[in-house]
Write an enzyme that holds these catalytic residues in place. Structure first.
Site, short mmCIF file in Angstrom:
data_model
loop_
_atom_site.label_atom_id
_atom_site.label_comp_id
_atom_site.label_asym_id
_atom_site.label_seq_id
_atom_site.Cartn_x
_atom_site.Cartn_y
_atom_site.Cartn_z
CD GLU A 132 -3.07 -1.03 2.20
OE1 GLU A 132 -4.22 -1.16 1.83
OE2 GLU A 132 -2.74 -0.87 3.38
CG HIS B 279 -9.57 5.73 1.42
ND1 HIS B 279 -9.62 5.40 0.09
CD2 HIS B 279 -8.81 4.80 2.03
CE1 HIS B 279 -8.92 4.29 -0.10
NE2 HIS B 279 -8.41 3.90 1.07
NE ARG C 21 -4.87 5.27 2.69
CZ ARG C 21 -5.36 4.41 3.56
NH1 ARG C 21 -5.97 4.84 4.63
NH2 ARG C 21 -5.25 3.13 3.36
CG HIS D 180 -10.54 6.09 5.54
ND1 HIS D 180 -11.49 5.09 5.45
CD2 HIS D 180 -9.34 5.45 5.65
CE1 HIS D 180 -10.88 3.90 5.51
NE2 HIS D 180 -9.59 4.09 5.65
CD GLU E 208 -10.79 5.87 13.31
OE1 GLU E 208 -10.92 4.67 12.96
OE2 GLU E 208 -11.26 6.82 12.65
NE ARG F 91 -5.05 5.42 8.72
CZ ARG F 91 -5.64 4.35 8.18
NH1 ARG F 91 -5.53 3.17 8.75
NH2 ARG F 91 -6.37 4.46 7.09
CB SER G 145 -5.70 2.44 11.95
OG SER G 145 -6.12 2.02 10.69
#
Ligand SMILES: Cc1cc2nc3c(=O)[nH]c(=O)nc-3n(C[C@H](O)[C@H](O)[C@H](O)COP(=O)(O)OP(=O)(O)OC[C@H]3O[C@@H](n4cnc5c(N)ncnc54)[C@H](O)[C@@H]3O)c2cc1C
Length: 549
Positions: free
Chosen positions: A135, A251, A297, A356, A380, A391, A396
């Site tokens: 990712e 996101h 992101r 998100h 969270e 992040r 998470s």
């Protein structure tokens, strides 16, 4: 350095009327709020020491955790190391991450994954080895995943099994946390509402808040309906410190079909080679960042936003038609698209960004302690310092596992190490002023709140619009927060208003762009050294002041 901001937002101490003489009572050593990864992991750990009660507002699986797709980051590949995971997390955090918090996170990660596997969690493998996904922001393949894109479901089922198998751990589902109760400045438990049992006071020696984030503050969000920031607002009313609440991660790719829920299309899809194209079929991300679709992101979200403006479009598209085995790797996304007659082998998937992940939250020490005695926080809802100003993908769920375990351990040890439970011996009355009788259209305020936050406190922000948003929220609050409402929808709205105001005030106060917080009226670079923005409830004065860390 922290900047402390006292909020003048006028909330009552308690959202509901209660008198302990008339309410039902429950006593427990440790109380955990929330059945996501953080709450479940904390409860399992705390139960090694004493009695635990876990309260959750829907069913056990009603959480963001259950919906997670991409996976859990952990340095478990042959070409990987905790120090590489550390470097990636710190780089993406833009100077605001705590090195100690990140170090603990990445070093504990492999053990937490191995533990899940021992507890029966299925993880995807290829030729016997863990199959690790890629990712954005990660320098290697590092994402452990389950059943393709159903990691959250598999994780939450594994934890639920473990919770129900654990002795001395009781679960109350469909039980809504309204407020924390305090006795002599110490958190002594909560007041809840249960459809069957009505109002109850749950007295606990230690309370662990793991109620997740607040994506439902924004009109466009990947978060399920439970994410209304109740725990954050209740902690704020109690007097706990909230930190960096302006830091909301958007996101880039949420399925955009008018009228349908906004379902996430995982970043792992771009990790596997998915392209972003506009309605003319042109790839555009290389015009915005050298890493194209795998840029961080916040960069991809802003690029899409900008491109939508330039091309006067409502959405862009994910092109996955060239990815071999897409249906096998992403069965849930394939099924979701098919529900809307989108065939991923033939069609483009319409997407746009949405709210998100809340990076900010209740300020905690490494062991989960908040600024209020008797209250811990994880997941969270907490601000551990791991994520800084941005992040890293798939950190998470990991944070929930690692810091949930620590918070549960701290709470369990403290509760059984001589702490007292005030129990029903203390008479507690909410003492709310009489509620005015103005009738309210709750759904209308709710929709308007989400729209104004999306328009004015979304991906790109500026001072004038944030100032206007604060004024609008204060106006709505004036006739909404002065009332004692008697429904979950009403309390959720009051919580959303409270949290939205803290977010908008913080976004206004932080005048520069850093990480996910983008101020188009400011220079791109952060001014001066990194600082945290802390909000506390205070009815005496609201001017921000600087204080040593
Ligand atoms: C669609 C989606 C996909 C994601 N994919 C990934 C991913 O691949 N990898 C990753 O690392 N992260 C991912 N995330 C983020 C991650 O899922 C969350 O950050 C994480 O699950 C948060 O865990 P948590 O336990 O803190 O909160 P949650 O899982 O949200 O759980 C909060 C719990 O608190 C309960 N609760 C809330 N309010 C109350 C109340 N008033 N009273 C009682 N109970 C209450 C809720 O019902 C819920 O049980 C994703 C998030 C979403 C929305």
């Amino acid at each position: 350095m922290d900047v402390i901001m006292a909020s003048l937002f006028d909330t009552r101490r308690y959202l509901t009327d209660f008198d302990s003489v008339r309410a039902g009572h429950v006593l427990t050593d440790v109380l955990v709020i929330g059945s996501g990864v953080a709450g479940a992991r904390a409860a399992i750990e705390a139960a090694r020491y004493g009695s635990v009660t876990l309260v959750t507002k829907g069913g056990f699986e009603d959480s963001c955790t259950h919906h997670a797709q991409g996976g859990i980051a952990a340095a478990m590949g042959e070409d990987d190391s905790s120090s590489a995971h550390f470097e990636d997390t710190m780089r993406v955090g833009c100077g605001l991450s705590s090195a100690q918090a990140v170090e603990y996170l990445v070093e504990d990660a492999p053990q937490r994954i191995e533990e899940l596997i021992r507890w029966g969690m299925h993880v995807d493998r290829a030729e016997g080895k863990l199959q690790l996904g890629r990712e954005g922001g990660h320098c290697v393949n590092r994402i452990v995943h389950a059943r393709g894109d159903q990691t959250g479901r598999e994780l939450s089922t594994t934890l639920m099994r473990r919770v129900y198998d654990t002795n001395d751990l009781r679960v109350f589902d469909r039980c809504f946390l309204i407020d924390f109760i305090d006795v002599e400045g110490r958190c002594a438990g909560v007041v809840t509402y249960h459809r069957q049992y009505g109002h109850q006071l749950i007295w606990a020696k230690q309370t662990v808040l793991a109620s997740g984030g607040c994506g439902r503050v924004w009109r466009e969000t990947t978060n399920p309906p439970v994410a209304t920031g109740d725990g954050l607002a209740a902690a704020f009313r109690l007097g706990a410190r909230l930190r960096d609440m302006e830091m909301m991660q958007f996101h880039p790719t949420t399925l955009y079909v008018a009228g349908a829920g906004r379902a996430l299309i995982s970043e792992a899809v771009r990790g596997e080679g998915g392209h972003l194209v506009d309605r003319g079929g042109n790839r555009f991300m290389q015009d915005y960042h050298t890493d194209s679709e795998l840029a961080p992101r916040d960069v991809v979200s802003r690029a899409i936003q900008e491109h939508l403006l330039q091309t006067r479009s409502n959405c862009v598209f994910l092109d996955v038609r060239h990815i071999k085995g897409f249906q096998k790797r992403f069965p849930k996304i394939t099924e979701l698209c098919a529900d809307f007659e989108i065939d991923v082998a033939r069609d483009l998937i319409p997407v746009r960004p949405s709210a998100h992940y809340l990076i900010g939250g209740v300020v905690v020490e490494r062991d989960g302690s908040s600024s209020v005695d008797g209250l811990l926080c994880c997941g969270e809802a907490a601000s551990t310092g791991v994520h800084g100003a941005n992040r890293l993908a798939s950190n998470s769920l990991l944070e929930g596992l690692v810091y949930g375990k620590l918070a549960g351990e701290t709470a369990g040890q403290r509760a059984t190490g001589g702490g007292t439970n005030r129990g029903p011996l203390t008479r507690l009355v909410s003492e709310n002023p009489v509620s005015p009788r103005t009738s309210l259209d709750l759904p209308d305020i709710h929709q308007s709140l989400r729209s104004v936050m999306w328009r004015n406190a979304g991906i790109v922000r500026q001072a004038d619009r944030l100032r206007e948003t604060c004024e609008i929220l204060e106006f709505w609050a004036h006739f909404t927060l002065d009332k004692t409402l008697d429904s979950v929808a009403g309390w959720e709205l009051q919580n959303l208003l409270t949290v939205a105001h803290v977010i908008a005030r913080s976004a206004l106060e932080r005048g520069e762009s850093v990480g996910v917080h983008w101020r188009e009226d400011a220079s791109e670079k952060q001014v001066g050294s990194p600082y945290h923005l802390v909000t506390v409830r205070d009815t005496r004065g609201s001017s921000p002041k600087r204080a040593g860390h």
